[in-house]
Design a protein around this motif. Structure first.
Motif, PDB file in Angstrom:
ATOM      1  N   ASP A 132       0.225  12.348 -12.605  1.00  0.00           N
ATOM      2  CA  ASP A 132       0.008  11.125 -13.386  1.00  0.00           C
ATOM      3  C   ASP A 132      -0.768  11.405 -14.668  1.00  0.00           C
ATOM      4  O   ASP A 132      -0.483  10.810 -15.712  1.00  0.00           O
ATOM      5  N   VAL A 133      -1.734  12.307 -14.597  1.00  0.00           N
ATOM      6  CA  VAL A 133      -2.499  12.674 -15.793  1.00  0.00           C
ATOM      7  C   VAL A 133      -1.556  13.304 -16.824  1.00  0.00           C
ATOM      8  O   VAL A 133      -1.574  12.939 -18.004  1.00  0.00           O
ATOM      9  N   LEU A 134      -0.707  14.203 -16.380  1.00  0.00           N
ATOM     10  CA  LEU A 134       0.220  14.874 -17.290  1.00  0.00           C
ATOM     11  C   LEU A 134       1.313  13.931 -17.780  1.00  0.00           C
ATOM     12  O   LEU A 134       1.746  14.013 -18.933  1.00  0.00           O
ATOM     13  N   VAL A 150      -0.119   1.703  -7.795  1.00  0.00           N
ATOM     14  CA  VAL A 150      -1.348   2.294  -7.264  1.00  0.00           C
ATOM     15  C   VAL A 150      -2.414   2.137  -8.346  1.00  0.00           C
ATOM     16  O   VAL A 150      -2.274   2.691  -9.441  1.00  0.00           O
ATOM     17  N   THR A 151      -3.468   1.398  -8.056  1.00  0.00           N
ATOM     18  CA  THR A 151      -4.501   1.106  -9.053  1.00  0.00           C
ATOM     19  C   THR A 151      -5.115   2.373  -9.640  1.00  0.00           C
ATOM     20  O   THR A 151      -5.371   2.439 -10.843  1.00  0.00           O
ATOM     21  N   VAL A 152      -5.340   3.386  -8.837  1.00  0.00           N
ATOM     22  CA  VAL A 152      -5.980   4.615  -9.321  1.00  0.00           C
ATOM     23  C   VAL A 152      -5.133   5.290 -10.408  1.00  0.00           C
ATOM     24  O   VAL A 152      -5.674   6.021 -11.246  1.00  0.00           O
ATOM     25  N   ASP A 153      -3.830   5.026 -10.410  1.00  0.00           N
ATOM     26  CA  ASP A 153      -2.976   5.596 -11.460  1.00  0.00           C
ATOM     27  C   ASP A 153      -3.420   5.142 -12.846  1.00  0.00           C
ATOM     28  O   ASP A 153      -3.316   5.905 -13.809  1.00  0.00           O
ATOM     29  N   LEU A 154      -3.935   3.939 -12.981  1.00  0.00           N
ATOM     30  CA  LEU A 154      -4.407   3.444 -14.272  1.00  0.00           C
ATOM     31  C   LEU A 154      -5.533   4.326 -14.805  1.00  0.00           C
ATOM     32  O   LEU A 154      -5.578   4.631 -16.002  1.00  0.00           O
ATOM     33  N   VAL A 192      -5.500   6.880 -18.202  1.00  0.00           N
ATOM     34  CA  VAL A 192      -6.533   6.902 -19.249  1.00  0.00           C
ATOM     35  C   VAL A 192      -7.071   8.312 -19.427  1.00  0.00           C
ATOM     36  O   VAL A 192      -7.263   8.780 -20.562  1.00  0.00           O
ATOM     37  N   ILE A 193      -7.268   9.026 -18.343  1.00  0.00           N
ATOM     38  CA  ILE A 193      -7.745  10.406 -18.416  1.00  0.00           C
ATOM     39  C   ILE A 193      -6.711  11.282 -19.124  1.00  0.00           C
ATOM     40  O   ILE A 193      -7.049  12.069 -20.014  1.00  0.00           O
ATOM     41  N   GLY A 194      -5.446  11.152 -18.758  1.00  0.00           N
ATOM     42  CA  GLY A 194      -4.393  11.956 -19.384  1.00  0.00           C
ATOM     43  C   GLY A 194      -4.252  11.683 -20.864  1.00  0.00           C
ATOM     44  O   GLY A 194      -4.093  12.610 -21.666  1.00  0.00           O
ATOM     45  N   ILE A 195      -4.321  10.416 -21.246  1.00  0.00           N
ATOM     46  CA  ILE A 195      -4.208  10.062 -22.658  1.00  0.00           C
ATOM     47  C   ILE A 195      -5.426  10.558 -23.424  1.00  0.00           C
ATOM     48  O   ILE A 195      -5.306  11.045 -24.551  1.00  0.00           O
ATOM     49  N   THR A 196      -6.588  10.481 -22.821  1.00  0.00           N
ATOM     50  CA  THR A 196      -7.811  10.982 -23.462  1.00  0.00           C
ATOM     51  C   THR A 196      -7.730  12.490 -23.685  1.00  0.00           C
ATOM     52  O   THR A 196      -8.062  12.992 -24.765  1.00  0.00           O
ATOM     53  N   ILE A 219      -6.191  18.725  -7.659  1.00  0.00           N
ATOM     54  CA  ILE A 219      -5.312  18.868  -8.825  1.00  0.00           C
ATOM     55  C   ILE A 219      -3.900  18.404  -8.469  1.00  0.00           C
ATOM     56  O   ILE A 219      -3.278  17.661  -9.230  1.00  0.00           O
ATOM     57  N   ALA A 220      -3.405  18.815  -7.317  1.00  0.00           N
ATOM     58  CA  ALA A 220      -2.058  18.425  -6.898  1.00  0.00           C
ATOM     59  C   ALA A 220      -1.936  16.909  -6.784  1.00  0.00           C
ATOM     60  O   ALA A 220      -0.906  16.335  -7.131  1.00  0.00           O
ATOM     61  N   LYS A 221      -2.991  16.278  -6.343  1.00  0.00           N
ATOM     62  CA  LYS A 221      -2.975  14.833  -6.119  1.00  0.00           C
ATOM     63  C   LYS A 221      -2.983  14.038  -7.429  1.00  0.00           C
ATOM     64  O   LYS A 221      -2.363  12.990  -7.523  1.00  0.00           O
ATOM     65  N   HIS A 222      -3.679  14.534  -8.438  1.00  0.00           N
ATOM     66  CA  HIS A 222      -3.887  13.755  -9.662  1.00  0.00           C
ATOM     67  C   HIS A 222      -3.138  14.270 -10.890  1.00  0.00           C
ATOM     68  O   HIS A 222      -2.926  13.506 -11.843  1.00  0.00           O
TER      69      HIS A 222
END
Length: 129
Positions: free
Chosen positions: A38-40, A101-105, A109-113, A32-35
């Protein structure tokens, strides 16, 4: 409750959660701390577009949020001295990030979803009644 106020509350809540995910990164699960940041951040972008463009459709907001978020991430490939100086400030790094960082993309998408479904199921609730 006024729809614009709901979006403003969603923005503030998302910002608080995002900053908290950084502040308390040592006490929350590593995944959770890692992701979460960017999701938020991407969720906040979505709610921000909904706040500003309240009459636009939810799908328009999803599209413009993805385009905006991807553009910010891709802009991190630009390495001019002046933008690096901005990115080295706290507010600059929170808005523009520090490095591509590619994974940020995927996180965006997850955060917007997630924000879209919160919007559709909770914030749009009054419109369905």
């Amino acid at each position: 409750m006024n729809t614009r106020i709901k979006y403003f509350a969603a923005i503030i809540t998302t910002v608080v959660l995002g900053l908290s995910s950084r502040t308390f990164s040592g006490v929350i699960p590593l995944f959770i701390a890692k992701h979460a940041g960017d999701v938020l951040w991407a969720s906040m972008v979505y709610f921000g577009f909904r706040f500003i463009f309240i009459l636009r459709s939810l799908t328009w907001s999803v599209r413009i949020s993805v385009i905006f978020s991807f553009a910010i991430e891709i802009s991190q490939l630009y390495k001019a001295e002046w933008i690096i100086d901005i990115r080295n400030t706290v507010i600059g790094s929170l808005i523009l990030g520090r490095g591509y960082v590619t994974v940020d993309l995927f996180r965006y998408v997850i955060g917007i979803t997630i924000a879209f479904w919160i919007d559709k199921l909770w914030l749009q609730r009054d419109k369905r009644i």
